[in-house]
Design an enzyme around this catalytic site. Structure first.
Site, PDB file in Angstrom:
ATOM      1  N   GLU A  32       0.825  -1.217   0.000  1.00 33.58           N
ATOM      2  CA  GLU A  32       0.000   0.000   0.000  1.00 33.58           C
ATOM      3  C   GLU A  32       0.855   1.262   0.000  1.00 33.58           C
ATOM      4  O   GLU A  32       0.336   2.360   0.221  1.00 33.58           O
ATOM      5  CB  GLU A  32      -0.957   0.010   1.204  1.00 33.58           C
ATOM      6  CG  GLU A  32      -2.169  -0.891   0.990  1.00 33.58           C
ATOM      7  CD  GLU A  32      -3.214  -0.775   2.089  1.00 33.58           C
ATOM      8  OE1 GLU A  32      -4.375  -1.109   1.817  1.00 33.58           O
ATOM      9  OE2 GLU A  32      -2.872  -0.365   3.225  1.00 33.58           O
ATOM     10  N   GLY A  81      -6.271 -11.026   7.439  1.00 33.73           N
ATOM     11  CA  GLY A  81      -5.027 -11.372   6.737  1.00 33.73           C
ATOM     12  C   GLY A  81      -3.844 -10.618   7.336  1.00 33.73           C
ATOM     13  O   GLY A  81      -2.742 -11.166   7.467  1.00 33.73           O
ATOM     14  N   ASP A  82      -4.073  -9.370   7.712  1.00 32.02           N
ATOM     15  CA  ASP A  82      -2.997  -8.575   8.326  1.00 32.02           C
ATOM     16  C   ASP A  82      -2.596  -9.176   9.671  1.00 32.02           C
ATOM     17  O   ASP A  82      -1.411  -9.214  10.018  1.00 32.02           O
ATOM     18  CB  ASP A  82      -3.453  -7.123   8.537  1.00 32.02           C
ATOM     19  CG  ASP A  82      -3.782  -6.447   7.220  1.00 32.02           C
ATOM     20  OD1 ASP A  82      -3.140  -6.787   6.210  1.00 32.02           O
ATOM     21  OD2 ASP A  82      -4.673  -5.584   7.215  1.00 32.02           O
TER      22      ASP A  82
HETATM   23  O1  RIB Z   1      -6.390  -5.274   5.122  1.00 29.53           O
HETATM   24  C1  RIB Z   1      -7.375  -4.439   5.659  1.00 29.53           C
HETATM   25  C2  RIB Z   1      -6.987  -3.005   5.482  1.00 29.53           C
HETATM   26  O2  RIB Z   1      -6.962  -2.717   4.097  1.00 29.53           O
HETATM   27  C3  RIB Z   1      -7.938  -2.009   6.072  1.00 29.53           C
HETATM   28  O3  RIB Z   1      -7.649  -1.700   7.403  1.00 29.53           O
HETATM   29  C4  RIB Z   1      -7.840  -0.820   5.117  1.00 29.53           C
HETATM   30  O4  RIB Z   1      -7.299   0.303   5.687  1.00 29.53           O
HETATM   31  C5  RIB Z   1      -6.996  -1.322   3.942  1.00 29.53           C
HETATM   32  O5  RIB Z   1      -5.706  -0.904   4.025  1.00 29.53           O
END
Ligand code: RIB
Length: 323
Positions: free
Chosen positions: A142, A246-247
């Site tokens: 990102e 996933g994060d």
């Molecule tokens: O992976 C989830 C995240 O994707 C969200 O928190 C949003 O901000 C995007 O970055």
């Protein structure tokens, strides 16, 4: 190849977004308007979510390099990260908006997300801090791809283990792939990177990254390391919000590597943390503490990787049998 490093400390470099979340019966189709219900903001962003997950997983100290504007959204994000115990290295960009994400959260716990990167797009190669005392660098997509690639190469060159979450989906430069120790992707991201759709095992064999993990949501996860496949069936939960699951997996997995755990143990911990995250609203607000993950794993120890679940997962991945 070892995923363990003699240094300690995890550096996450990446995005932070304030998530604007509306709950609705379903995610709108193109051209459709859906009347939603309640609205709320939550701290999010793939990088920041992963840093929180890493810190809450315990073990090594977690730092995060991120770019923020000088606005109230930034304050909310900083408070969440600091509250989780993440040490912050902030590139402050006055006059540029902090990253935001617009999320429709559907009743089946799935979502659709649009990100306005704002300050996240200003992170540059020159912002990378000293990597002394960093064992693992955790990256996502990102922030600008040139920056991500430069960070990965710089870390790889000095022996820091590099973990990339290949999200959001995009093709990856060879120079970036060559600098990775671990790549974590979902099924769609794997297909985008390899150009192979439908057969997970075959797609995995096309990547030369030493360890590649594919997360498969409610099915579990499949990893390939040194030519050997490892399967982790999903922990069963009743999900309310899959945002950030996933994060959470990526952060918990990297923390486990930082603590010197082996691949199967790291996979199990990350899967349990990711599953628990889906039972709560919000990305960072959903990330569980280490102690909750341990209790949850103990209560599911005898059921999670049962023979039937692993057989089903192996078949789904295109593996002839579970090895
Ligand atoms: O992976 C989830 C995240 O994707 C969200 O928190 C949003 O901000 C995007 O970055």
């Amino acid at each position: 190849m070892s995923l363990v490093s003699s240094r300690s400390g995890i550096l996450v470099a990446g995005s932070a977004n304030l998530d604007f979340v509306v709950r609705a019966a379903h995610v709108p189709a193109p051209g459709e308007t859906v009347l939603g219900r309640d609205f709320a903001t939550f701290p999010g962003g793939k990088g920041a979510n992963q840093a929180v997950a890493c810190a809450r997983a315990g073990g090594a100290a977690t730092r995060m390099l991120l770019a923020l504007g000088d606005d109230p959204y930034a304050q909310q994000l900083e408070a969440s990260l600091r509250g989780a115990g993440v040490e912050l290295l902030i590139v402050r960009m006055p006059g540029i908006a902090t990253g935001t994400a617009f999320i429709c959260l559907a009743d089946d716990a799935e979502n659709a997300i649009t990100v306005a990167p704002g300050a996240n797009n200003t992170l540059r190669a020159t912002h990378l801090p000293s990597l002394a005392n960093v064992s693992h660098l955790l990256l996502q997509l990102e922030t600008p791809i040139d920056t991500v690639t430069a960070y990965a190469i710089a870390a790889h060159t000095v022996g820091v283990k590099v973990v990339l979450n290949g999200a959001p989906a995009r093709e990856l430069p060879i120079a970036l792939l060559d600098a990775l120790d671990v790549l974590i992707v979902n099924e769609g991201e794997l297909a985008t990177i390899t150009g192979i759709h439908g057969n997970i095992a075959e797609a995995l064999t096309h990547l030369s990254v030493p360890c590649v993990i594919v997360t498969l949501g409610a099915r579990g996860a499949c990893a390939r390391m040194r030519g050997k496949f490892h399967l982790q069936a999903a922990y069963r939960v009743d999900p309310v919000d899959t945002t950030g699951a996933g994060d959470t997996f990526c952060g918990a997995f990297t923390a486990a590597l930082g603590a010197g755990l082996d691949l199967p143990t790291a996979l199990a911990r990350a899967s349990a943390a990711g599953a628990l995250a889906t039972t709560r609203l919000g990305a960072q607000t959903g990330v569980p503490e280490h102690v909750e993950v341990e209790t949850f794993m103990r209560s599911h120890a005898t059921t999670v990787n049962n023979a039937a679940a692993l057989r089903e997962l192996a078949a789904y991945c295109g593996l002839p049998e579970h090895n």
